[in-house]
Motif scaffolding. Structure first.
Motif, short mmCIF file in Angstrom:
data_model
loop_
_atom_site.label_atom_id
_atom_site.label_comp_id
_atom_site.label_asym_id
_atom_site.label_seq_id
_atom_site.Cartn_x
_atom_site.Cartn_y
_atom_site.Cartn_z
N LYS A 2 0.94 -1.19 0.04
CA LYS A 2 0.15 -0.09 0.00
C LYS A 2 0.87 1.22 0.16
CE LYS A 2 -4.25 -2.01 2.11
NZ LYS A 2 -5.06 -1.91 3.29
N SER A 4 0.53 5.31 0.60
CA SER A 4 -0.51 6.76 0.87
C SER A 4 -0.21 7.92 -0.01
CB SER A 4 -0.23 7.00 2.36
OG SER A 4 -0.58 8.45 2.55
N ASP A 36 -8.04 3.41 -2.73
CA ASP A 36 -9.16 3.62 -1.87
C ASP A 36 -9.07 5.02 -1.58
OD1 ASP A 36 -10.91 3.51 0.36
OD2 ASP A 36 -9.53 2.52 1.78
N MET A 38 -10.13 8.09 0.61
CA MET A 38 -10.46 8.70 1.78
C MET A 38 -10.71 10.00 1.81
SD MET A 38 -7.53 6.20 3.77
CE MET A 38 -8.20 6.38 5.44
N ASP A 41 -6.94 11.63 1.95
CA ASP A 41 -5.88 10.77 1.31
C ASP A 41 -6.47 9.98 0.48
OD1 ASP A 41 -3.47 10.16 1.05
OD2 ASP A 41 -2.96 9.22 3.04
N THR A 42 -5.54 9.26 -0.56
CA THR A 42 -5.98 8.09 -1.21
C THR A 42 -4.93 7.11 -1.02
OG1 THR A 42 -6.73 9.75 -3.10
CG2 THR A 42 -5.90 7.41 -3.90
N ILE A 43 -5.32 5.81 -0.94
CA ILE A 43 -4.53 4.89 -0.58
C ILE A 43 -4.37 3.94 -2.02
CG2 ILE A 43 -3.88 3.02 0.89
CD1 ILE A 43 -3.67 5.54 2.17
N GLU A 122 -3.66 8.11 12.25
CA GLU A 122 -4.34 7.92 10.82
C GLU A 122 -3.40 7.19 9.80
OE1 GLU A 122 -5.26 11.85 10.16
OE2 GLU A 122 -7.24 11.79 11.31
N ARG A 123 -2.31 7.29 9.91
CA ARG A 123 -1.41 6.80 8.94
C ARG A 123 -1.51 5.29 9.06
NH1 ARG A 123 3.81 10.43 6.85
NH2 ARG A 123 2.41 12.14 5.78
N SER A 126 -4.72 3.55 7.87
CA SER A 126 -4.74 3.60 6.36
C SER A 126 -4.10 2.46 6.12
CB SER A 126 -4.26 4.96 5.81
OG SER A 126 -2.83 4.89 5.70
N TYR A 127 -2.82 1.79 6.95
CA TYR A 127 -2.24 0.67 6.37
C TYR A 127 -2.79 -0.85 7.06
CZ TYR A 127 1.23 2.74 3.26
OH TYR A 127 1.89 3.79 2.38
#
Length: 227
Positions: A2, A4, A36, A38, A41-43, A122-123, A126-127
């Motif tokens: 993944k 970010s 994804d 968010m 953000d975009t993952i 948050e980071r 996201s993972y």
């Protein structure tokens, strides 16, 4: 792997939209299987081929994207940790260099266990990592960022600072950090002191050396174990 989009921008000044970046990465040999989106953000979820282990980190992918767009790549400057002498010791013994070619450990004292700042939580979320506390969270953060796994032990739970890296005997037991009892296979790489096995090396830590709210001193491990 993944990636970010916001984390990427810590290393590069990129002016491509997430959609443009996804398309270009796929053409460059790193297929983006999904995106994804968010709120902030975009993952990206990328397929990394087996010969590109250097891209299994945010740092590695950032370097790759810098080459793709001919951008300047810059690692954020880190503050140096003040070093002080301590009476506490670590005694590392590796039974066979084949199972652990390199083992490094550092004592870090005056630890205050608390919740990580929001941006870090948050980071990690996201993972797919569940935030635990500031010490555990930063080891996971560094692993995602650089590709080098780290682990923190609670120093006071290790007898005489002994870290013996060896192979388990058939049937030996360890309760891992997920509170499950593991019956170890012969040859599993473990870390122990004279009394107990307290780590399944390179796979999962044990409850017997877990960092908790009472931890004041940690041993920070960075190692290479036989994969």
């Amino acid at each position: 792997m993944k990636l970010s989009y916001n984390w990427l921008k810590d290393y590069l000044k990129i002016n491509k939209s997430p959609a443009e970046l996804a398309n270009d990465l796929s053409l460059f040999g790193h297929e983006v299987e999904s995106m994804d989106k968010m709120p902030t953000d975009t993952i990206f979820d990328l397929e990394i081929t087996p010969n590109r282990g250097d891209c299994l980190s945010v740092l590695g992918l950032s370097r790759e994207i810098a080459a793709l767009y001919d951008l300047k790549f810059q690692v954020p400057v880190q503050d140096k940790i003040k070093e002080e002498k301590t009476d506490q010791e670590i005694k590392v013994t590796v039974s066979d260099p084949k199972i652990c070619p390199r083992y490094t450990a550092r004592i870090i004292d005056h630890i205050q266990i608390k919740e990580s700042p929001l941006w870090l939580r948050e980071r990690l979320l996201s993972y797919g990592f569940r935030p635990i506390n500031n010490v555990v969270d930063i080891t996971n953060y560094v692993m995602v960022a650089t590709g080098q796994p780290l682990h923190a032990f609670s120093y006071d739970k290790i007898q005489s600072g002994q870290m013996v890296i060896c192979q388990a005997k058939e049937g030996e037991e360890l309760v891992t950090l997920d509170s499950k009892k593991r019956i170890l296979a012969e040859g599993a790489i473990v870390i122990k002191d004279k009394q107990k096995i307290y780590d399944l090396a390179g796979i999962m830590g044990g409850e017997l050396s877990e960092v908790d709210e009472n931890t004041k001193t940690i041993v920070l491990q960075g190692a290479i174990f036989d994969p």
